[in-house]
Every structure is written in structure tokens, then in C-alpha cells.
Write a protein that holds these residues in place. Structure first.
Motif, mmCIF file in Angstrom:
data_model
loop_
_atom_site.group_PDB
_atom_site.id
_atom_site.type_symbol
_atom_site.label_atom_id
_atom_site.label_comp_id
_atom_site.label_asym_id
_atom_site.label_seq_id
_atom_site.Cartn_x
_atom_site.Cartn_y
_atom_site.Cartn_z
ATOM 1 N N ASP A 195 -33.513 12.663 -67.472
ATOM 2 C CA ASP A 195 -33.570 13.787 -66.918
ATOM 3 C C ASP A 195 -34.832 13.852 -65.877
ATOM 4 O O ASP A 195 -35.665 12.900 -65.736
ATOM 5 N N TYR A 196 -34.733 14.643 -64.969
ATOM 6 C CA TYR A 196 -35.565 14.955 -63.708
ATOM 7 C C TYR A 196 -36.191 16.294 -63.493
ATOM 8 O O TYR A 196 -35.304 17.099 -64.104
ATOM 9 N N SER A 197 -37.132 16.764 -62.858
ATOM 10 C CA SER A 197 -37.551 18.092 -62.694
ATOM 11 C C SER A 197 -36.625 18.447 -61.278
ATOM 12 O O SER A 197 -36.000 17.487 -60.545
ATOM 13 N N LEU A 198 -36.570 19.726 -60.982
ATOM 14 C CA LEU A 198 -35.761 20.315 -59.956
ATOM 15 C C LEU A 198 -36.227 19.726 -58.688
ATOM 16 O O LEU A 198 -35.430 19.232 -57.862
ATOM 17 N N SER A 199 -37.327 19.646 -58.465
ATOM 18 C CA SER A 199 -38.051 18.951 -57.172
ATOM 19 C C SER A 199 -37.531 17.763 -56.763
ATOM 20 O O SER A 199 -37.249 17.251 -55.839
ATOM 21 N N GLU A 261 -36.274 27.264 -60.793
ATOM 22 C CA GLU A 261 -36.128 27.349 -62.243
ATOM 23 C C GLU A 261 -36.160 28.835 -62.862
ATOM 24 O O GLU A 261 -35.543 29.159 -63.991
ATOM 25 N N LYS A 262 -36.746 29.542 -61.858
ATOM 26 C CA LYS A 262 -36.965 31.138 -62.189
ATOM 27 C C LYS A 262 -35.614 31.562 -62.735
ATOM 28 O O LYS A 262 -35.261 32.649 -63.389
ATOM 29 N N THR A 263 -34.734 31.222 -61.996
ATOM 30 C CA THR A 263 -33.112 31.883 -61.853
ATOM 31 C C THR A 263 -32.937 31.599 -63.493
ATOM 32 O O THR A 263 -32.197 32.574 -64.029
ATOM 33 N N PHE A 264 -32.970 30.330 -63.996
ATOM 34 C CA PHE A 264 -32.553 30.221 -65.284
ATOM 35 C C PHE A 264 -33.154 30.850 -66.429
ATOM 36 O O PHE A 264 -33.014 31.707 -67.236
ATOM 37 N N LEU A 265 -34.751 30.858 -66.125
ATOM 38 C CA LEU A 265 -35.719 31.485 -67.039
ATOM 39 C C LEU A 265 -35.531 32.856 -67.173
ATOM 40 O O LEU A 265 -35.586 33.676 -68.202
ATOM 41 N N TYR A 288 -35.620 25.923 -77.843
ATOM 42 C CA TYR A 288 -35.909 24.735 -77.765
ATOM 43 C C TYR A 288 -36.855 24.313 -76.476
ATOM 44 O O TYR A 288 -37.612 23.598 -76.404
ATOM 45 N N LEU A 289 -36.481 25.241 -75.363
ATOM 46 C CA LEU A 289 -37.344 25.185 -74.278
ATOM 47 C C LEU A 289 -38.926 25.378 -74.385
ATOM 48 O O LEU A 289 -39.738 24.637 -73.908
ATOM 49 N N LYS A 290 -39.261 26.404 -75.046
ATOM 50 C CA LYS A 290 -40.623 26.903 -75.269
ATOM 51 C C LYS A 290 -41.517 26.024 -76.485
ATOM 52 O O LYS A 290 -42.656 25.992 -76.119
ATOM 53 N N GLU A 298 -41.555 26.842 -65.997
ATOM 54 C CA GLU A 298 -40.555 26.256 -65.226
ATOM 55 C C GLU A 298 -40.822 24.574 -65.481
ATOM 56 O O GLU A 298 -39.945 23.832 -65.406
ATOM 57 N N SER A 299 -41.936 24.286 -65.995
ATOM 58 C CA SER A 299 -42.026 22.821 -66.183
ATOM 59 C C SER A 299 -41.284 22.119 -67.595
ATOM 60 O O SER A 299 -40.989 21.395 -67.429
#
Length: 336
Positions: A195-199, A261-265, A288-290, A298-299
Motif C-alpha cells: 500500500d502507498y499514500s496517494l502522493s 483523499e477528501k473525495t473518498f472521505l 475500518y479506516l478510523k 486523509e492519512s
């Protein structure tokens, strides 16, 4: 004379009684008709209000789910059929590959004012994927098949979760690009090695390749994909997820640098608050994310793969990239 008067009086009284009865009957019938008309229009207006409310709720649920699913899909139209306290709406989507649309899905969604009452069944969710055996995959011992879109025959992309054991059966469709017209517009799914970050993803994919959609880690139970011994004593392995199952987010216009990532959140937050048809799925991903926080940020968004588009020639630059665990071909279209 008195007898005649009495007889006349009796006749007059009878006439008055009959006249009064007729008037009462007419008034009763008129009132009943008026009440029935009022009740009828009341029921019709009430049904229209309730079915409209139910439709809007179901439609909003679908629209929000579409924001986090369906790589490269865009809705192109919709038709609503409402009945008595229920109905169905049908919506159409197209895949957009480098600005070229192709018909992709025709879905029917049922909705009801009262979920426990069913007067008429209009339809339900429809699946239009077709699984077909690939002879080369069969010869190499693959335990799964290719998926195709049932409407247009295009391939559907497959996604491989990092660290999941697929018994070494992971597709690499990059050689197929050399066999086709180099000007064909192509969609491909890259499954990353981790897995990677979006940036990080935006930086490591070569320039000139359009990053159209990002696959998000929403897998709260990865043990589900562990190998297991089936009823025949044989060891079975995980199979890749088809594109209809994965969750993520993508670009809504030509400038991919604007996506975040805001788009998804934001879509996830809307889905949780709506409490609609996909409430369980939205809550599962959200929790799961929180983790142990109040809400995800976003992280918490980790990218497991990406969907890229470009010409067959342009996408060959992905050959040999360190982060590619698997790569599968999706839709292929002409420029014009």
C-alpha cells in the motif's frame, strides 16, 4: 269531508316523507362520493409523496456508492417507474476512456416505502458480468477465469490485494499491448506490491500515463483471503477481486492533480449519515479506516492500486516498474 281531508293529509305526509328520504339519500350519496374522491386523491397524493421520498433515498444511496466504486464509470441517464408504495429506477452508465465513452451498465434498483410490505415486485439489482475460461490461463493452472461486460464484450479489470497468496497466479497483461494497434485507447488496473499514500502513487507512475482511479484499502478482514482446505482435502487460494467489488475514487475532469483523499472521505461520510441501502458497507469501511479515532482522515487512506488509461503504446512504459505486482487489461476503444 273530514275523512277525505285526512286521506289527503296522509298522502301529503307520505309524499313529504318520500321526498325527504330522497333528499337524504342524494345528500348521503353526494357526501360519500365527495369523501371517496377526497380519500382517493389523498391516497394518491400520499402515495406520490411517500414513493418520491423512497425513490430519492434509494437514488441518493446509489449515487453516493457510485462515488466510491465503478472505476472510470459515469452515469449517463436514468428512468424512474413508480407504483403503489414502491417502484424501480433504471440507470445507465458508460466508461470514459481518455474522453471516449462506451456503454457499460444498465442497472435496475427496486425501492419500497415499507420494506416489509411488497405489493408488486418490479425488479432488482442486475449483474451483467460474464465469466469465460481463458485457454492460456487454463493451461497455466489458474483457478479463476476472465470477467467480461455482458453488454459490450469488453474485459473487466481484476485486482490483487498486496500480500495475499494467489498461489503465484497473478496476471500481467502488458504483453497484450504489443499485439494491438498502438493507437488504441486502453484502460488497465495496476495492483501494487504494497500500500502507498496517494502522493506517492502520483509521483511514481510515469508521466504521460493518465491516473484515472485509485483503489483504496477497505479490507477489514484480510484473513478471509487466506488459503484453506476445501471439502475434498484440496488447498484453495484466493482469487482476485473484479472491478465491481473494489472501492476507491477517481478524477471527475481532465486535471488529475485536483483529486484527493477528501473525495473518498466526503462520500463515505454522506453514506454513513444517509443510512440507506448500503448502510452496512459504508459503516464497515468507515469504522475500518478510523480505527479508534472519532473519524477517519486523509492519512488513513492507503492506495492498493490504480487504474490508468492511455494509448497501447504509452502504457508500455509500465513494463518493469518496481511497484507492479499484477496488471490487467480493461476496456479498449478507438480514438474516434
Amino acid at each position: 269531508m273530514n275523512g277525505q281531508h285526512k286521506e289527503n293529509d296522509s298522502v301529503n305526509v307520505s309524499k313529504m316523507v318520500r321526498k325527504a328520504k330522497r333528499a337524504t339519500t342524494i345528500r348521503t350519496v353526494a357526501i360519500s362520493l365527495l369523501v371517496s374522491l377526497i380519500a382517493f386523491f389523498g391516497v394518491m397524493l400520499g402515495n406520490q409523496y411517500l414513493t418520491s421520498w423512497s425513490y430519492n433515498r434509494a437514488n441518493n444511496s446509489e449515487q453516493i456508492m457510485n462515488l466510491i466504486s465503478g472505476p472510470d464509470e459515469k452515469q449517463t441517464g436514468q428512468v424512474n417507474y413508480s407504483g403503489f408504495l414502491n417502484g424501480t429506477f433504471q440507470y445507465y452508465t458508460a466508461k470514459v476512456i481518455e474522453g471516449v465513452p462506451i456503454p457499460w451498465a444498465d442497472r435496475k434498483i427496486s425501492y419500497k416505502v415499507f420494506p416489509f410490505i411488497n405489493f408488486v415486485t418490479f425488479g432488482g439489482d442486475t449483474s451483467q458480468s460474464v465469466s469465460l475460461q481463458d485457454e492460456n490461463m487454463k493451461k497455466q493452472g489458474y483457478e479463476y477465469t476472465r470477467s467480461y461486460n455482458g453488454l459490450n464484450g469488453q474485459r473487466e479489470m481484476l485486482f490483487y490485494i498486496p500480500k495475499v497468496d494467489y498461489n503465484g497466479k497473478i496476471l500481467n497483461d502488458l504483453p497484450l499491448l504489443q499485439e494491438m494497434d498502438q493507437d488504441k485507447l486502453v484502460e488497465m488496473a495496476i495492483s501494487f506490491d504494497k500500500d502507498y499514500s496517494l502522493s506517492e502513487v502520483k509521483q511514481m507512475i510515469p508521466p504521460g500515463v493518465t491516473q484515472s482511479w485509485y483503489w483504496v484499502d477497505t479490507y477489514d478482514n484480510k484473513a478471509f483471503y487466506d488459503p484453506y482446505i476445501d471439502g475434498n482435502g484440496n488447498k484453495s487460494y484466493a482469487t482476485p477481486d473484479v472491478e465491481d467489488w473494489v472501492k476507491g475514487f477517481g478524477i471527475s475532469h481532465s486535471d488529475s492533480s485536483e483529486v484527493s483523499e477528501k473525495t473518498f472521505l466526503e462520500a463515505l461520510e454522506q453514506g454513513v449519515q444517509l443510512k440507506g441501502h448500503y448502510q452496512y458497507e459504508f459503516n464497515r469501511i468507515y469504522n475500518y479506516l478510523k480505527k479508534d479515532k472519532a473519524k477517519p482522515d486523509e492519512s488513513d487512506i492507503r492506495i492498493l492500486g490504480a487504474v490508468v488509461t492511455g494509448t497501447a503504446k504509452e502504457l508500455q512504459v509500465l513494463n518493469g516498474q518496481f511497484y507492479v505486482r499484477g496488471i490487467t487489461l480493461g476496456a479498449v476503444v478507438d480514438k474516434f
